[in-house]
Design a protein around this motif. Structure first.
Motif, PDB file in Angstrom:
ATOM      1  N   CYS A 104       2.920  14.161  11.160  1.00 32.42           N
ATOM      2  CA  CYS A 104       3.393  12.910  10.582  1.00 32.42           C
ATOM      3  C   CYS A 104       2.182  12.072  10.191  1.00 32.42           C
ATOM      4  N   LEU A 105       2.440  10.928   9.570  1.00 33.48           N
ATOM      5  CA  LEU A 105       1.367   9.982   9.281  1.00 33.48           C
ATOM      6  C   LEU A 105       1.222   8.976  10.418  1.00 33.48           C
ATOM      7  N   ILE A 106       2.321   8.337  10.814  1.00 35.85           N
ATOM      8  CA  ILE A 106       2.279   7.366  11.917  1.00 35.85           C
ATOM      9  C   ILE A 106       3.184   7.860  13.030  1.00 35.85           C
ATOM     10  N   ASN A 129       7.230  19.803   5.961  1.00 38.02           N
ATOM     11  CA  ASN A 129       7.910  19.078   7.039  1.00 38.02           C
ATOM     12  C   ASN A 129       7.008  18.056   7.733  1.00 38.02           C
ATOM     13  N   VAL A 130       6.194  17.370   6.957  1.00 34.78           N
ATOM     14  CA  VAL A 130       5.360  16.280   7.478  1.00 34.78           C
ATOM     15  C   VAL A 130       6.157  14.985   7.337  1.00 34.78           C
ATOM     16  N   HIS A 131       6.371  14.283   8.445  1.00 35.76           N
ATOM     17  CA  HIS A 131       7.171  13.063   8.432  1.00 35.76           C
ATOM     18  C   HIS A 131       6.300  11.828   8.183  1.00 35.76           C
ATOM     19  N   GLY A 132       6.933  10.768   7.695  1.00 29.63           N
ATOM     20  CA  GLY A 132       6.218   9.511   7.498  1.00 29.63           C
ATOM     21  C   GLY A 132       5.975   8.811   8.823  1.00 29.63           C
ATOM     22  N   ILE A 133       7.038   8.341   9.456  1.00 26.09           N
ATOM     23  CA  ILE A 133       6.985   7.718  10.780  1.00 26.09           C
ATOM     24  C   ILE A 133       7.787   8.610  11.719  1.00 26.09           C
ATOM     25  N   MET A 134       7.212   8.941  12.874  1.00 27.01           N
ATOM     26  CA  MET A 134       7.873   9.892  13.771  1.00 27.01           C
ATOM     27  C   MET A 134       7.877   9.408  15.214  1.00 27.01           C
ATOM     28  N   ARG A 135       9.040   9.579  15.844  1.00 30.22           N
ATOM     29  CA  ARG A 135       9.155   9.427  17.295  1.00 30.22           C
ATOM     30  C   ARG A 135       9.771  10.708  17.834  1.00 30.22           C
ATOM     31  N   VAL A 158       8.400   3.997   2.439  1.00 33.21           N
ATOM     32  CA  VAL A 158       8.031   5.279   3.058  1.00 33.21           C
ATOM     33  C   VAL A 158       8.463   6.358   2.080  1.00 33.21           C
ATOM     34  N   ALA A 159       7.500   6.989   1.411  1.00 35.31           N
ATOM     35  CA  ALA A 159       7.854   7.854   0.289  1.00 35.31           C
ATOM     36  C   ALA A 159       6.918   9.042   0.154  1.00 35.31           C
ATOM     37  N   HIS A 160       7.449  10.089  -0.492  1.00 33.96           N
ATOM     38  CA  HIS A 160       6.677  11.278  -0.875  1.00 33.96           C
ATOM     39  C   HIS A 160       6.173  12.089   0.314  1.00 33.96           C
ATOM     40  N   PHE A 161       6.940  12.096   1.414  1.00 34.12           N
ATOM     41  CA  PHE A 161       6.619  12.967   2.545  1.00 34.12           C
ATOM     42  C   PHE A 161       7.405  14.269   2.393  1.00 34.12           C
ATOM     43  N   SER A 162       6.806  15.372   2.817  1.00 33.48           N
ATOM     44  CA  SER A 162       7.480  16.667   2.695  1.00 33.48           C
ATOM     45  C   SER A 162       8.598  16.815   3.722  1.00 33.48           C
ATOM     46  N   GLY A 163       8.556  16.042   4.797  1.00 35.88           N
ATOM     47  CA  GLY A 163       9.610  16.013   5.809  1.00 35.88           C
ATOM     48  C   GLY A 163      10.464  14.774   5.655  1.00 35.88           C
ATOM     49  N   MET A 168      13.191   9.978  13.999  1.00 35.11           N
ATOM     50  CA  MET A 168      13.174   9.369  15.325  1.00 35.11           C
ATOM     51  C   MET A 168      14.132  10.094  16.252  1.00 35.11           C
ATOM     52  N   MET A 169      13.571  10.847  17.166  1.00 34.78           N
ATOM     53  CA  MET A 169      14.361  11.543  18.158  1.00 34.78           C
ATOM     54  C   MET A 169      14.342  10.771  19.467  1.00 34.78           C
ATOM     55  N   HIS A 170      15.514  10.352  19.898  1.00 33.91           N
ATOM     56  CA  HIS A 170      15.700   9.589  21.126  1.00 33.91           C
ATOM     57  C   HIS A 170      15.069   8.201  21.005  1.00 33.91           C
ATOM     58  N   SER A 171      15.450   7.523  19.941  1.00 36.89           N
ATOM     59  CA  SER A 171      15.030   6.143  19.724  1.00 36.89           C
ATOM     60  C   SER A 171      16.136   5.218  20.211  1.00 36.89           C
ATOM     61  N   TRP A 172      15.749   4.175  20.910  1.00 40.46           N
ATOM     62  CA  TRP A 172      16.714   3.340  21.630  1.00 40.46           C
ATOM     63  C   TRP A 172      16.408   1.875  21.354  1.00 40.46           C
ATOM     64  N   ALA A 173      17.353   1.188  20.726  1.00 44.35           N
ATOM     65  CA  ALA A 173      17.197  -0.223  20.365  1.00 44.35           C
ATOM     66  C   ALA A 173      16.093  -0.384  19.324  1.00 44.35           C
ATOM     67  N   TRP A 174      16.393   0.025  18.103  1.00 48.28           N
ATOM     68  CA  TRP A 174      15.405   0.012  17.022  1.00 48.28           C
ATOM     69  C   TRP A 174      16.000  -0.638  15.782  1.00 48.28           C
TER      70      TRP A 174
END
Length: 200
Positions: A104-106, A129-135, A158-163, A168-174
């Protein structure tokens, strides 16, 4: 014609405030050529370690193109820029991916209370499969001591990512507000979580 109000010299030279630190203090160039990864990461690591009630918690990225590989955010910190993108292209404070092998990037995995605001994140269509923002966090339903991680994405492109744009996997209160997530190879927003709010 509108009036022009020049910035006072003292303010123009000020790079640190009680809440903001300019990424340029850590050597970031934002010139679209220099690899600014280490400068951004060092800035995030530094503000995360400052103690006291007036600690700077936000890294400010002035308008420019900051070439970067994956950066890891720290809890209770922020990356903040100037929003100036349009529908088809980035603008203002842009972080551009330069590593197609990154996940990912961030990366906000394992953090609580992070904010990403006013940035154009550009994946440059690199990699697979590179994500922009990842959790990528453990499932809190299996951890009795888990807490809400409370991440915020505000006024970002958030644009032009291959993923996925935001993964966000298991993000809580976002929250994601006033943002444009488009032109990505995967989903715009792909999440497993609870208490999520997407506005505008």
């Amino acid at each position: 014609m509108g009036a022009v109000f020049p910035m006072p010299a003292a303010l123009a030279q000020q790079t640190t405030s009680p809440t903001y630190v300019d990424v340029g203090q850590f050597g970031a160039k934002g010139d679209g050529k220099t690899d600014d990864t280490n400068a951004i990461q060092t800035a995030l690591d530094t503000v995360a370690q400052i103690n006291g009630s007036s600690q700077p918690v936000a890294i400010f990225l002035p308008p420019g193109v900051y070439c970067s590989r994956r950066v890891q955010m720290r809890s209770n910190t922020a990356l903040i820029g100037i929003t100036a993108y349009d529908y088809s292209q980035p603008g203002g404070s842009q972080i551009k991916l330069i590593d197609g092998s990154a996940s990912c990037l961030i990366d906000i995995s394992g953090t609580r209370g992070v904010t990403i605001q006013g940035l154009s994140l550009n994946g440059a269509k690199l990699g697979t499969n590179v994500h922009g923002i990842m959790r990528e966090d453990p499932d809190p339903s299996k951890n009795p001591h888990a807490h809400e991680n409370a991440s915020r994405i505000e006024a970002c492109q958030v644009a032009h990512f291959s993923g996925d744009g935001v993964h966000m996997m298991h993000s809580w209160a976002w929250t994601i507000r006033h943002s444009m997530i488009a032109y990505n190879g995967g989903h715009g927003l792909n999440y497993v979580g609870w208490d999520g709010f997407v506005d505008d």
